[in-house]
Design an enzyme around this catalytic site. Structure first.
Site, PDB file in Angstrom:
ATOM      1  N   ASP A  89       0.872  -1.179   0.000  1.00  0.00           N
ATOM      2  CA  ASP A  89       0.000   0.000   0.000  1.00  0.00           C
ATOM      3  C   ASP A  89       0.906   1.225   0.000  1.00  0.00           C
ATOM      4  O   ASP A  89       1.345   1.684   1.039  1.00  0.00           O
ATOM      5  CB  ASP A  89      -0.887  -0.028   1.244  1.00  0.00           C
ATOM      6  CG  ASP A  89      -1.791   1.187   1.332  1.00  0.00           C
ATOM      7  OD1 ASP A  89      -1.793   2.017   0.401  1.00  0.00           O
ATOM      8  OD2 ASP A  89      -2.509   1.309   2.347  1.00  0.00           O
ATOM      9  N   ASP A 100     -17.484   4.019   0.012  1.00  0.00           N
ATOM     10  CA  ASP A 100     -16.170   3.724   0.586  1.00  0.00           C
ATOM     11  C   ASP A 100     -16.315   3.431   2.088  1.00  0.00           C
ATOM     12  O   ASP A 100     -17.430   3.310   2.606  1.00  0.00           O
ATOM     13  CB  ASP A 100     -15.234   4.921   0.299  1.00  0.00           C
ATOM     14  CG  ASP A 100     -13.775   4.513   0.197  1.00  0.00           C
ATOM     15  OD1 ASP A 100     -13.361   3.619   0.951  1.00  0.00           O
ATOM     16  OD2 ASP A 100     -13.040   5.091  -0.624  1.00  0.00           O
ATOM     17  N   ASP A 114     -10.507  -3.539  -0.836  1.00  0.00           N
ATOM     18  CA  ASP A 114      -9.370  -2.623  -0.835  1.00  0.00           C
ATOM     19  C   ASP A 114      -8.399  -3.108   0.248  1.00  0.00           C
ATOM     20  O   ASP A 114      -8.723  -4.019   1.018  1.00  0.00           O
ATOM     21  CB  ASP A 114      -9.902  -1.218  -0.520  1.00  0.00           C
ATOM     22  CG  ASP A 114      -8.894  -0.125  -0.849  1.00  0.00           C
ATOM     23  OD1 ASP A 114      -7.805  -0.449  -1.349  1.00  0.00           O
ATOM     24  OD2 ASP A 114      -9.204   1.052  -0.591  1.00  0.00           O
ATOM     25  N   ARG A 160      -7.656  -4.252  -5.113  1.00  0.00           N
ATOM     26  CA  ARG A 160      -6.471  -3.419  -5.323  1.00  0.00           C
ATOM     27  C   ARG A 160      -5.220  -4.295  -5.412  1.00  0.00           C
ATOM     28  O   ARG A 160      -4.336  -4.039  -6.205  1.00  0.00           O
ATOM     29  CB  ARG A 160      -6.317  -2.398  -4.206  1.00  0.00           C
ATOM     30  CG  ARG A 160      -5.270  -1.349  -4.542  1.00  0.00           C
ATOM     31  CD  ARG A 160      -5.285  -0.197  -3.574  1.00  0.00           C
ATOM     32  NE  ARG A 160      -4.764  -0.592  -2.271  1.00  0.00           N
ATOM     33  CZ  ARG A 160      -4.691   0.235  -1.215  1.00  0.00           C
ATOM     34  NH1 ARG A 160      -5.096   1.484  -1.331  1.00  0.00           N
ATOM     35  NH2 ARG A 160      -4.228  -0.177  -0.069  1.00  0.00           N
ATOM     36  N   ASP A 203      -4.206   4.284  -5.600  1.00  0.00           N
ATOM     37  CA  ASP A 203      -4.372   5.678  -5.214  1.00  0.00           C
ATOM     38  C   ASP A 203      -3.495   6.608  -6.032  1.00  0.00           C
ATOM     39  O   ASP A 203      -2.435   7.044  -5.592  1.00  0.00           O
ATOM     40  CB  ASP A 203      -4.084   5.834  -3.719  1.00  0.00           C
ATOM     41  CG  ASP A 203      -5.037   4.983  -2.900  1.00  0.00           C
ATOM     42  OD1 ASP A 203      -6.069   4.554  -3.458  1.00  0.00           O
ATOM     43  OD2 ASP A 203      -4.757   4.730  -1.716  1.00  0.00           O
ATOM     44  N   HIS A 223     -13.218   8.448  -9.046  1.00  0.00           N
ATOM     45  CA  HIS A 223     -13.042   8.296  -7.604  1.00  0.00           C
ATOM     46  C   HIS A 223     -12.284   9.519  -7.091  1.00  0.00           C
ATOM     47  O   HIS A 223     -11.588  10.184  -7.853  1.00  0.00           O
ATOM     48  CB  HIS A 223     -12.264   7.007  -7.320  1.00  0.00           C
ATOM     49  CG  HIS A 223     -12.173   6.641  -5.865  1.00  0.00           C
ATOM     50  ND1 HIS A 223     -13.157   6.947  -4.961  1.00  0.00           N
ATOM     51  CD2 HIS A 223     -11.217   5.969  -5.176  1.00  0.00           C
ATOM     52  CE1 HIS A 223     -12.804   6.485  -3.774  1.00  0.00           C
ATOM     53  NE2 HIS A 223     -11.626   5.886  -3.873  1.00  0.00           N
TER      54      HIS A 223
END
Lengths: 936, 512
Positions: free
Chosen positions: A277, A423, A536, A595, A611, A669
């Protein structure tokens, strides 16, 4: 979503965390370089050309399905077992493991769809120096095993296609006893008594060698920042090098925010594959991102091949290009090709644990490689058609009223959309499978409201589970002992959105089955059939873990997290997709966005590029990032339209919609702290531009759906680099700014700020392309300057293709279900064209289980447009009909006749001489019917 | 204003409800019926082409403007007219015909989709009428309330303006008074000053006499000390023992130097020592004190011998208070700073004791001082009063400068605050001042913006308030708040929404 730093900001205050992140780029210090990863450093320190490995030819065993052979490391006498398989479909599998490992080494399960079927190999010749095996008569392929040093060469005719260990970088860190636990070496060796004298001698030597090797740092423990990785198994890494003569272009190994063509890594870090991440990732570097597919494609004008390194541990890939270098062959390779200037690419794979298990896909065409890889790991799941439509997402739609207002906004501004997304804030305190009682008190009412518009919703379900004894999901996982364990055997706890969280062990099939059962309508309260799921943070993201992920010494049953890391996200999506299938009794196709991903993730749904940021470069990189994913099987890929972090200018937002409208997964998004950016918030002009882009997407949905059907059937990527279709055209080999959808649409989106024009490359000697908006014809094999305005989306249809469209764009794809089709027939210079039409109910498995679909070919030749049922056993009656046929590059006919059911009726038509466009008015035939149209 | 619109809407609604149904092609409004004449060729409404009438509504789009398909979804830019008998007629985009979703309350848009739509027009019409009636009542009440508020505001404004006029008049009087008092003060201060100066001079003279006497005594003592041999003369040699008198400070008092000090003579008697004393008295150290070597430091006292009207001591703490106030306002400022001025306060006090005190003023002078002080006090008082009036005028001016609506109907909101508690926050709206948000369960307040301007659309500017320049957002702009006003009977904050963390927090209060 995002990573740790930003969440800290949220803890402090709503969004006054101005001081928390001074720099807007990734904090590189949070992530390891090769130098900071002990095994990578050790492996990279090895010098080429000093391979200690020797093939023990007398151990060769040849059976119908495989060849086995022992390798010995002459330095430490540790023996390895080499297994060679010839797989059906022109593939070779090479497996290397320790002959007698102290403990079993991890072999990746569940990624291969089945045990790959083999083909027999035969021994062509053998002497002291090596063995030559035949890989099949048809292609004159041979596999040459050289003994000293060990090396493999795959040869076709006079050409070497690929060499393994040609640089001598095969390295296999054998399992060993730790020095301080080795007080009684006899005890350790006693087990091996049965293996005879020689083994004992070897074991002793191994121990000695082990002692020597233990002097190296990071073998038994490694500390990065404040995190210590205890390594009870010691060093376990593996490495192998591959040489690709004649290859200058390699692709794949996503996920990296980098160019489509992979760069050489000399002097820098290798490409890293370790699902992470990464907060505000940087572009154009080899840092690891959220997903990992250890598949590389090698392409030249002569051939396309693939390498699939089946290993789920942290992996690094070095690439070097040695255009002058020529592999030195053994005596047996006396037929080496003469050219000494052959360009060559060398790659080297390094993984922290597991075994060497590599699939060599020998092509020779790009399409063959896709087929080969699909035969191993499966094809793209066939998404419900709505998933190919437009998705409206934001972190977060605040409450039910907000959802309703946004839904209404789309209708007020006449912009179609299919999915609205929720979300993490929708859940009650980030307890997934629940709803915030204040903001979403009646989720079913909300979902019903959306269903009334024939639209759908996605709610996020992340794999970190809040540790809270009042939370059903947590209690059940704990009660069933389904959590990942820490190194001491307790439940592993990490910090994520909800605070302290547990991580279910998705590698455990019972856990996955239980997880899937949680999506049942009676378990997931407030869910309905139009609610789908987003996974996610499944790298997994652990805010307080090393590199924002899980400790490598955490335990998944008997295996360490180190072994399975890159599989975690794959399993999360697998279990979730299974849950969505099961809740419908196996009737409905699931839709799950993930993701994190691995090889095989294509079987479970969609992937997005994480992201990103509202920057022009991020818009540009969306193209190579999704192209790279498509090359390795994951076709349903998209980037956050508008950019997740930061605030896009209206121009950037419009351009991103225009680009996203022509990429597979089309979702807008935005970050929580950015201003709202629903399409109508930027003035009427921009609203109109965005509306037009989205409408173009909806009009093309029949084509997109058909492409995904093909991807599902054959494993061909939907979004393709040009070289896939024009493999001999070197001009296409490094293109990052344009792509194909299927083989018939070429897209060159505008991705430059303030652009007045773009230069698109139209490939194909003797081919023609038609501008889909103006129908203007352009010749292939040229760079074409196209002046652009804010409304321009340069898209071209290949001459020779027929594309079905639905020109009645409605509120959602479901609303368009029964609408008539328009066929765009683009003639090539030979005045022919071909296409297909695929139709099913758009959302169930009936196309597969009951053969309920229409699949027809469309052919234009000799002035006749005809259609043929490609699958006579299929059956579906659709109310849709053919509304219009537009023939590009046509001449003015004397008349047009429609023949159907034995009747001939003249058709009205219009001819636009300036653009040579012939429009046939209302053939009116059913899409499932047989018919022909003749131009007189 | 909105109230008026609502009333208008009612009358429209009534007229439509009475509309009569007339036969015409599907989706065509009454107003365009004449363009669709059955069995005659149809010309697209944009005039672009003419087609046989059987191609009207034949589910194929022939006209660029979509006018040939008013009742089908064939044209991308067409629109469909729902009569909605019993409710409001409306147009919907053609793309909503037969899409399975009931858009027209009379169900006419879904004639071929299989959607089971219920005719809800009557019910909607009834509801609408009820709502409108209710709203009209509210609006009526609101209208009265508004009138009342306007009247009050007008009255208030007039009062304020009256008050201001009055104050401005007052101010002039006061200004004159201040000037007059200043003159009186200055007149009174003149004799005071002179008397004080006289007193001071007398005191200075007296001090000079005392000092001269002291000096004489000192000289006599010195002469006796210096005259070691008690011959009635101070000789060069005797003087030379006092090296501190060395004029060139080279450590030795030479004979020549000593002689020079003695005025060129070899020795001097008591009378001629007077001139020599002038040369040496500054440096001379009495032999009796030489051991202790302590020369009293010169008293550094810059203060005038006569105490001033505004002594230091009163000033200092005032300064200190001001600084503390500053500190309170600025949280980031370290606390310690406020301690700084304190040490300086006491130092001068001590050293001033050893001076002989000035004798008190004589009665006459004191009378003059007292008289002057009184004029000063009167003057200060008058000036303070003037300042106060100035402040008041300013504040009224500020209030009067606000745009409180066309008729000042929002005047009453001024200097009020309204709270709304949600599940997470307490929002506070202080109209024309600021908006803030405070977490319900502790935590600091966030500024959501200060009064900016009215921000409604041109025709209803006073429906929306904009508050700007609130606390900045992470990687984003400053917070701002949009307040939407709705007509009602009472003033409350109804709801808030936070579309994104940073922008537009709607906090609509009921206006009135």
């Amino acid at each position: 979503m995002a990573a740790f730093i930003e969440r800290m900001g949220l803890l402090v205050l709503a969004c006054v965390s101005l001081l928390v992140s001074g720099s807007l780029a990734v904090d590189r210090g949070n992530f390891k370089t090769c130098d900071q990863s002990a095994f990578c450093k050790r492996q990279r320190a090895l010098k080429a050309g000093q391979s200690p490995y020797r093939a023990l030819l007398d151990t060769l065993e040849l059976s119908d399905s495989r060849v086995t052979l022992q390798l010995i490391n002459d330095n430490n006498k540790v023996r390895l077992l080499l297994e060679l398989y010839r797989l059906q479909g022109n593939m070779t599998r090479v497996k290397i493991n320790e002959l007698k490992p102290l403990r079993p080494r991890f072999e990746v399960p569940d990624v291969l769809v089945s045990d790959p079927p083999t083909e027999p190999m035969s021994l062509l010749s053998q002497d002291d120096n090596g063995v030559v095996l035949s890989l099949g008569v048809q292609r004159q392929q041979r596999l040459i095993v050289s003994a000293r040093p060990f090396r493999l060469d795959i040869v076709e005719g006079p050409e070497v296609l690929m060499s393994l260990n040609s640089r001598g970088l095969l390295a296999f860190e054998h399992l060993r006893m730790r020095k301080d636990t080795q007080a009684n070496p006899e005890g350790g060796e006693a087990k091996e008594d049965a293996d005879g004298e020689e083994q004992q001698v070897e074991a002793k030597e191994t121990v000695e060698e082990g002692v020597k090797e233990e002097e190296m740092d990071g073998m038994w423990e490694e500390t990065f920042k404040s995190h210590t990785d205890g390594k009870p198994n010691g060093p376990t890494s593996i490495s192998l090098d591959f040489s690709l003569p004649g290859v200058e272009h390699v692709y794949g190994i996503p996920e990296h925010a980098d160019t489509l063509k992979l760069k050489t890594t000399d002097g820098g870090d290798p490409y890293r594959l370790y699902n992470l991440d990464v907060f505000q990732y940087e572009l154009f570097n080899p840092m690891a991102l959220y997903g990992a597919v250890p598949v590389m494609l090698a392409h030249s004008t002569a051939r396309t091949m693939g390498l699939f390194w089946l290993n789920a541990a942290e992996t690094w890939v070095d690439i070097s290009s040695n255009t002058a270098g020529k592999t030195v062959f053994g005596k047996m390779l006396d037929y080496v090709q003469g050219a000494s200037e052959t360009p060559q690419t060398d790659v080297r794979w390094i993984s922290e644990s597991g075994i060497i298990d590599v699939f060599i896909m020998l092509g020779p065409t790009p399409s063959d490689v896709f087929t080969q890889y699909a035969s191993l790991t499966g094809t793209q799941s066939f998404p419900p058609i709505a998933a190919l439509a437009y998705h409206q997402c934001r972190w977060n739609y605040n409450d039910q009223e907000d959802v309703q207002a946004v839904d209404k906004g789309f209708d007020e501004h006449d912009i179609p959309y299919d999915f609205i997304w929720l979300d993490i804030e929708h859940a009650d305190g980030k307890r997934y499978f629940t709803w915030d009682p204040h903001k979403f008190p009646t989720p079913k009412d909300m979902l019903q409201g959306i269903m009334d518009k024939r639209r759908k919703m996605v709610a996020i379900v992340d794999p970190h589970i809040k540790i809270d004894s009042n939370y059903k999901i947590h209690n059940e996982i704990r009660a069933q002992n389904f959590y990942v364990k820490n190194k001491d055997g307790g439940d592993y706890e990490g910090w994520c959105w909800p605070g302290s969280a547990g991580y279910p062990d998705f590698t455990n099939p019972q856990m996955r089955a239980w997880w899937a059962s949680m999506f049942a309508y009676d378990q997931y309260e407030g869910s309905m059939e139009n609610l789908y799921t987003w996974n996610d943070m499944n790298e997994p993201s652990v805010f307080n873990g090393p590199e924002v992920t899980m400790h490598k010494d955490a335990k998944h049953g008997d295996w360490e997290h180190r072994d399975v890391h890159n599989l975690y996200g794959f399993y999360v999506q697998m279990a979730t997709a299974d849950g969505l299938i099961r809740r419908s009794g196996g009737v409905e196709r699931p839709f799950v966005l993930t993701r994190a991903f691995f090889a095989g993730s294509q079987r479970y749904g969609a992937v997005w590029t994480g992201d990103n940021a509202a920057e022009w470069d991020h818009l540009k990189i969306s193209i190579p990032m999704c192209l790279s994913l498509g090359l390795v099987g994951i076709s349903l890929c998209g980037a956050d339209v508008g950019g997740f972090f930061k605030t896009p200018s209206a121009e950037l937002l419009v351009r991103w919609y225009q680009t996203g409208a022509y990429q597979p997964f089309f979702r807008a998004h935005a970050h929580l702290d950015t201003p709202r950016r629903e399409p109508w918030l930027f003035g009427p002009e921009n609203t109109a531009l965005i509306r037009e882009a989205v409408r173009q997407r909806y009009a093309l949905l029949p084509y997109w759906y058909q492409q995904f059907y093909q991807a599902y059937r054959t494993g061909q990527p939907v979004m393709r680099p040009l070289w896939v279709e024009y493999p001999k055209d070197t001009a296409t080999f490094t293109m990052d700014d344009q792509f194909l959808i299927g083989k018939d649409l070429l897209v060159h989106p505008v991705t430059e700020e303030g652009s007045r024009g773009v230069t698109a490359y139209l490939p194909g000697h003797g081919e023609v392309w038609y501008d889909v908006h103006t129908f203007q014809k352009h010749n292939g094999a040229q760079s074409l300057y196209i002046p652009v305005t804010m409304s321009s989306i340069p898209v071209f249809q290949r001459g020779g293709s027929i594309i079905p469209k639905k020109l009645r764009v409605r509120r959602s794809s479901s609303c368009m279900e029964n609408d008539p089709y328009t066929l765009i027939v683009a003639l090539n210079p030979q005045r022919t064209a071909e296409g297909e039409l695929y139709i099913d109910d758009g959302h169930t498995f009936s196309f597969d289980t009951k053969k309920e679909f229409i699949h027809r070919s469309l052919t234009f030749a000799n002035n006749v447009l005809s259609t043929r049922n490609l699958c006579p056993e299929s059956q579906l009656s659709s109310p849709s009909w053919i509304e219009k046929v537009i023939i590009l590059g046509a001449s003015n006919p004397k008349g047009v006749n429609l023949k159907t059911d034995g009747k001939v009726t003249p058709l009205d038509y219009e001819f636009d001489a300036s653009m040579s466009v012939l429009t046939l008015r209302k053939p009116g035939v059913n899409v499932g019917a047989d018919w022909t149209v003749e131009l007189l | 204003m909105s109230c008026a619109y609502l009333l208008l809407a009612i009358s429209l609604c009534v007229s439509f409800a009475n509309a009569v149904e007339v036969q015409r092609p599907r989706g065509v409004p009454l107003s365009k019926r004449q363009f669709y004449e059955e069995n005659k060729p149809f010309t697209c409404l944009d005039g672009s082409r003419t087609i046989p009438f059987d191609r009207v509504n034949d589910d194929y789009c022939d006209c660029k403007d979509g006018s040939d398909e008013p009742g089908t979804a064939a044209c991308p830019n067409g629109s469909f007219h729902c009569t909605n008998a019993g409710y409001k007629p409306t147009f919907i985009p053609s793309s909503r015909i037969n899409d399975g979703i009931c858009d027209c309350c009379d169900t006419t848009d879904e004639y071929n989709s299989g959607a089971s739509c219920q005719n809800t027009c009557r019910e909607l019409g009834r509801q609408e009428r009820e709502t409108l009636q209710k709203q009209a009542e509210i609006a009526k009440e609101g209208f009265l309330l508004k009138q009342q508020l306007i009247n009050e505001a007008k009255k208030q404004r007039e009062e304020k303006q009256g008050k201001m006029t009055e104050m401005q008049t007052n101010r002039r009087t006061m200004e004159e008074k201040v000037e007059a008092l200043r003159t009186v003060k200055e007149v009174a201060e003149q004799p005071e000053k002179e008397a004080k100066e006289r007193h001071l001079k007398a005191w200075e003279d007296q001090k000079a006499i005392i000092r001269a006497e002291k000096d004489k005594t000192k000289m006599a003592e010195a002469f006796l000390e210096l005259d070691d041999d008690a011959d009635g003369y101070v000789s060069v040699v005797e003087l030379q023992s006092h090296t501190e008198l060395d004029p060139d400070s080279d450590g030795a008092l030479t004979e020549a130097e000593a002689q020079a000090l003695l005025g060129g003579a070899g020795k001097v008697d008591t009378s001629s020592f007077e001139s020599a004393w002038d040369n040496i008295k500054d440096k001379y150290i009495s032999e009796s004190q030489a051991d202790s070597a302590a020369v009293d430091p010169p008293v550094e006292d810059n203060r005038p011998p006569v105490p001033d009207n505004e002594p230091y001591h009163d000033d200092e703490p005032v300064d200190e208070d001001e600084e503390n106030e500053d500190d309170d306002e600025d949280d980031d400022y370290p606390e310690e700073d406020s301690d700084k001025p304190i040490p300086t306060v006491h130092t001068p006090e001590k050293s001033e004791q050893d001076e002989e005190a000035m004798p008190p003023y004589d009665a006459e002078t004191q009378t003059l001082i007292d008289a002057a002080q009184k004029t000063r006090d009167d003057f200060d008082e008058a000036e303070r009063a003037l300042r106060e009036v100035d402040d008041q005028i300013k504040s009224i001016e500020k209030e009067l400068s606000f745009d409180f609506g066309t008729s000042g109907e929002f005047t009453y909101l001024y200097s009020q605050c309204y709270d709304l508690t949600t599940s997470e926050y307490i929002y506070r709206l202080c109209p024309f001042n600021r908006v803030s948000q405070k977490p319900k369960y502790g935590g600091s307040e966030t500024n959501l913006g200060s009064w900016g301007s009215w921000a409604g659309p041109v025709d209803s500017k006073y429906m929306v308030m904009k508050y700007e320049h609130g606390t900045g957002c992470w990687q984003g702009p400053n917070r701002s708040t949009t307040v939407k006003l709705i007509c009602g009977k009472e003033t409350v904050v109804i709801s808030t929404s936070e579309p994104s963390r940073s922008l537009e927090r709607r906090t609509p209060p009921r206006g009135y």
